[in-house]
Design a protein around this motif. Sequence first.
Motif, PDB file in Angstrom:
ATOM      1  N   ASN A  86       0.833  -1.199   0.000  1.00 48.43           N
ATOM      2  CA  ASN A  86       0.000   0.000   0.000  1.00 48.43           C
ATOM      3  C   ASN A  86       0.874   1.258   0.000  1.00 48.43           C
ATOM      4  N   PRO A  87       1.515   1.562  -1.145  1.00 46.41           N
ATOM      5  CA  PRO A  87       2.468   2.675  -1.185  1.00 46.41           C
ATOM      6  C   PRO A  87       1.873   4.001  -1.667  1.00 46.41           C
ATOM      7  N   GLU A  88       0.540   4.119  -1.698  1.00 48.12           N
ATOM      8  CA  GLU A  88      -0.076   5.290  -2.316  1.00 48.12           C
ATOM      9  C   GLU A  88       0.396   6.597  -1.688  1.00 48.12           C
ATOM     10  N   ASP A  89       0.473   6.648  -0.354  1.00 50.35           N
ATOM     11  CA  ASP A  89       0.896   7.887   0.307  1.00 50.35           C
ATOM     12  C   ASP A  89       2.343   8.223  -0.033  1.00 50.35           C
ATOM     13  N   GLU A  90       3.210   7.205  -0.054  1.00 53.42           N
ATOM     14  CA  GLU A  90       4.600   7.433  -0.424  1.00 53.42           C
ATOM     15  C   GLU A  90       4.709   7.993  -1.833  1.00 53.42           C
ATOM     16  N   VAL A  91       3.952   7.426  -2.746  1.00 56.98           N
ATOM     17  CA  VAL A  91       4.011   7.864  -4.139  1.00 56.98           C
ATOM     18  C   VAL A  91       3.540   9.305  -4.257  1.00 56.98           C
ATOM     19  N   LYS A  92       2.442   9.631  -3.583  1.00 59.32           N
ATOM     20  CA  LYS A  92       1.917  10.999  -3.633  1.00 59.32           C
ATOM     21  C   LYS A  92       2.930  11.992  -3.083  1.00 59.32           C
ATOM     22  N   ASN A  93       3.577  11.643  -1.980  1.00 65.66           N
ATOM     23  CA  ASN A  93       4.556  12.534  -1.366  1.00 65.66           C
ATOM     24  C   ASN A  93       5.821  12.676  -2.207  1.00 65.66           C
ATOM     25  N   ALA A  94       6.037  11.728  -3.115  1.00 64.12           N
ATOM     26  CA  ALA A  94       7.257  11.731  -3.925  1.00 64.12           C
ATOM     27  C   ALA A  94       7.073  12.391  -5.285  1.00 64.12           C
ATOM     28  N   GLU A  95       5.846  12.793  -5.637  1.00 65.90           N
ATOM     29  CA  GLU A  95       5.589  13.297  -6.985  1.00 65.90           C
ATOM     30  C   GLU A  95       6.465  14.488  -7.334  1.00 65.90           C
ATOM     31  N   THR A  96       6.626  15.424  -6.418  1.00 65.07           N
ATOM     32  CA  THR A  96       7.432  16.615  -6.693  1.00 65.07           C
ATOM     33  C   THR A  96       8.894  16.243  -6.896  1.00 65.07           C
ATOM     34  N   ALA A  97       9.405  15.360  -6.051  1.00 62.26           N
ATOM     35  CA  ALA A  97      10.803  14.941  -6.177  1.00 62.26           C
ATOM     36  C   ALA A  97      11.046  14.221  -7.484  1.00 62.26           C
ATOM     37  N   ILE A  98      10.111  13.377  -7.897  1.00 59.04           N
ATOM     38  CA  ILE A  98      10.250  12.642  -9.158  1.00 59.04           C
ATOM     39  C   ILE A  98      10.307  13.611 -10.331  1.00 59.04           C
ATOM     40  N   ARG A  99       9.421  14.589 -10.349  1.00 54.51           N
ATOM     41  CA  ARG A  99       9.416  15.576 -11.436  1.00 54.51           C
ATOM     42  C   ARG A  99      10.690  16.409 -11.433  1.00 54.51           C
ATOM     43  N   SER A 100      11.147  16.808 -10.245  1.00 55.68           N
ATOM     44  CA  SER A 100      12.353  17.645 -10.177  1.00 55.68           C
ATOM     45  C   SER A 100      13.595  16.901 -10.650  1.00 55.68           C
ATOM     46  N   MET A 101      13.549  15.582 -10.620  1.00 59.02           N
ATOM     47  CA  MET A 101      14.666  14.770 -11.103  1.00 59.02           C
ATOM     48  C   MET A 101      14.533  14.427 -12.586  1.00 59.02           C
ATOM     49  N   GLY A 102      13.570  15.050 -13.245  1.00 62.68           N
ATOM     50  CA  GLY A 102      13.426  14.849 -14.688  1.00 62.68           C
ATOM     51  C   GLY A 102      12.724  13.573 -15.071  1.00 62.68           C
ATOM     52  N   ALA A 103      11.861  13.071 -14.210  1.00 61.23           N
ATOM     53  CA  ALA A 103      11.201  11.791 -14.467  1.00 61.23           C
ATOM     54  C   ALA A 103       9.703  11.912 -14.271  1.00 61.23           C
ATOM     55  N   SER A 104       9.001  10.879 -14.668  1.00 60.21           N
ATOM     56  CA  SER A 104       7.558  10.808 -14.471  1.00 60.21           C
ATOM     57  C   SER A 104       7.196   9.421 -13.962  1.00 60.21           C
ATOM     58  N   LEU A 105       6.133   9.371 -13.207  1.00 60.11           N
ATOM     59  CA  LEU A 105       5.653   8.088 -12.697  1.00 60.11           C
ATOM     60  C   LEU A 105       5.046   7.301 -13.844  1.00 60.11           C
ATOM     61  N   LEU A 106       5.604   6.143 -14.109  1.00 61.66           N
ATOM     62  CA  LEU A 106       5.158   5.322 -15.226  1.00 61.66           C
ATOM     63  C   LEU A 106       4.092   4.327 -14.805  1.00 61.66           C
ATOM     64  N   GLN A 107       4.319   3.645 -13.674  1.00 55.45           N
ATOM     65  CA  GLN A 107       3.396   2.575 -13.275  1.00 55.45           C
ATOM     66  C   GLN A 107       3.581   2.241 -11.802  1.00 55.45           C
ATOM     67  N   VAL A 108       2.493   1.963 -11.144  1.00 58.57           N
ATOM     68  CA  VAL A 108       2.516   1.376  -9.805  1.00 58.57           C
ATOM     69  C   VAL A 108       1.805   0.043  -9.940  1.00 58.57           C
ATOM     70  N   CYS A 109       2.588  -1.033  -9.946  1.00 63.35           N
ATOM     71  CA  CYS A 109       1.997  -2.325 -10.285  1.00 63.35           C
ATOM     72  C   CYS A 109       2.179  -3.343  -9.158  1.00 63.35           C
ATOM     73  N   PRO A 110       1.142  -4.122  -8.880  1.00 64.02           N
ATOM     74  CA  PRO A 110       1.284  -5.204  -7.904  1.00 64.02           C
ATOM     75  C   PRO A 110       2.231  -6.266  -8.432  1.00 64.02           C
ATOM     76  N   VAL A 111       2.960  -6.861  -7.526  1.00 63.77           N
ATOM     77  CA  VAL A 111       3.951  -7.875  -7.888  1.00 63.77           C
ATOM     78  C   VAL A 111       3.578  -9.171  -7.191  1.00 63.77           C
ATOM     79  N   GLU A 112       3.551 -10.245  -7.940  1.00 64.43           N
ATOM     80  CA  GLU A 112       3.240 -11.549  -7.374  1.00 64.43           C
ATOM     81  C   GLU A 112       4.341 -11.976  -6.423  1.00 64.43           C
ATOM     82  N   SER A 113       3.992 -12.243  -5.190  1.00 63.01           N
ATOM     83  CA  SER A 113       4.983 -12.662  -4.196  1.00 63.01           C
ATOM     84  C   SER A 113       4.401 -13.793  -3.371  1.00 63.01           C
ATOM     85  N   HIS A 114       5.167 -14.863  -3.221  1.00 63.03           N
ATOM     86  CA  HIS A 114       4.702 -16.018  -2.447  1.00 63.03           C
ATOM     87  C   HIS A 114       5.307 -16.036  -1.044  1.00 63.03           C
TER      88      HIS A 114
END
Length: 285
Positions: free
Chosen positions: A224-252
Amino acid sequence: MLVSRCKFTGISAPFSVGAFVKHLAVPLSTRLHCALVNAEGGPQSRAVHCPKFQALKSHQKEQLHLYVDALLEWNQRMNLTAVREVGEVMERHVEDSLSIVPPIRDSYLSRCGASCGKISVVDVGSGAGLPGLVLAIAEPDWQVTLVESMRKRCVFLEHAVNLAGVSNVEVVNGRVEDIGNDSCFREHFDVAVARAVAEMRVLAEYCLPLVRVGGLFVAAKGHNPEDEVKNAETAIRSMGASLLQVCPVESHGPYGQRTAIICLKGHPTPRKYPRSPGTPAKEPL
């Protein structure tokens, strides 16, 4: 193997791996390896049923066996991981690290316009080699650089790399803040990965300066990383990047649902590497 390829401020000269190993006096034992392969019942038997581990070739499984043996042996003298059992290492660390291979491959193929057969990957804050060393074993065509600031951990990484016979790994001892400003590494890698290092906002500032334009930054996070991602949006943009995908990963493993946060580098980062005040401590393994 190369522990410190470039010189950074505050980093001492290369050290003797042999002297450090002798000082630790930790002989390699096959006891843990035999337990992983042969035990019936308990955590050890569960380890060999990890689906992603089972999908590897036999020599890759052998390399991971050797790595896990070394990790648990050295963990008796060093603080590499809080996990002490073979089965837990396989589930919590090895299988969990392997789970981010498909998102990396899929995103690179779909967004970076090239084959991902031979790509350069940097593992920021590698620690005990997670996920970087596991990725290098699983994907022998990838060139993987393990960046770790603690010299003792770099000695372990060199030992594990040599023991397992992994030829596509370089270990670099240094602070990522310094490495991100160095021409040897800045915007040099196709993919940067990080696992259990810091919150997403800080990771973006650590990792994205190392990624080439058109490359990826992949962070392994919890369910459940939604809050982390939201808080990181400005930092990601300032580093010249964009959020591409937040995807669940199969883990056993026991972590349950995992998430891969994937960012695409769109243009060069500012020349001066940013420094985040109040950087949180490394997340527990």
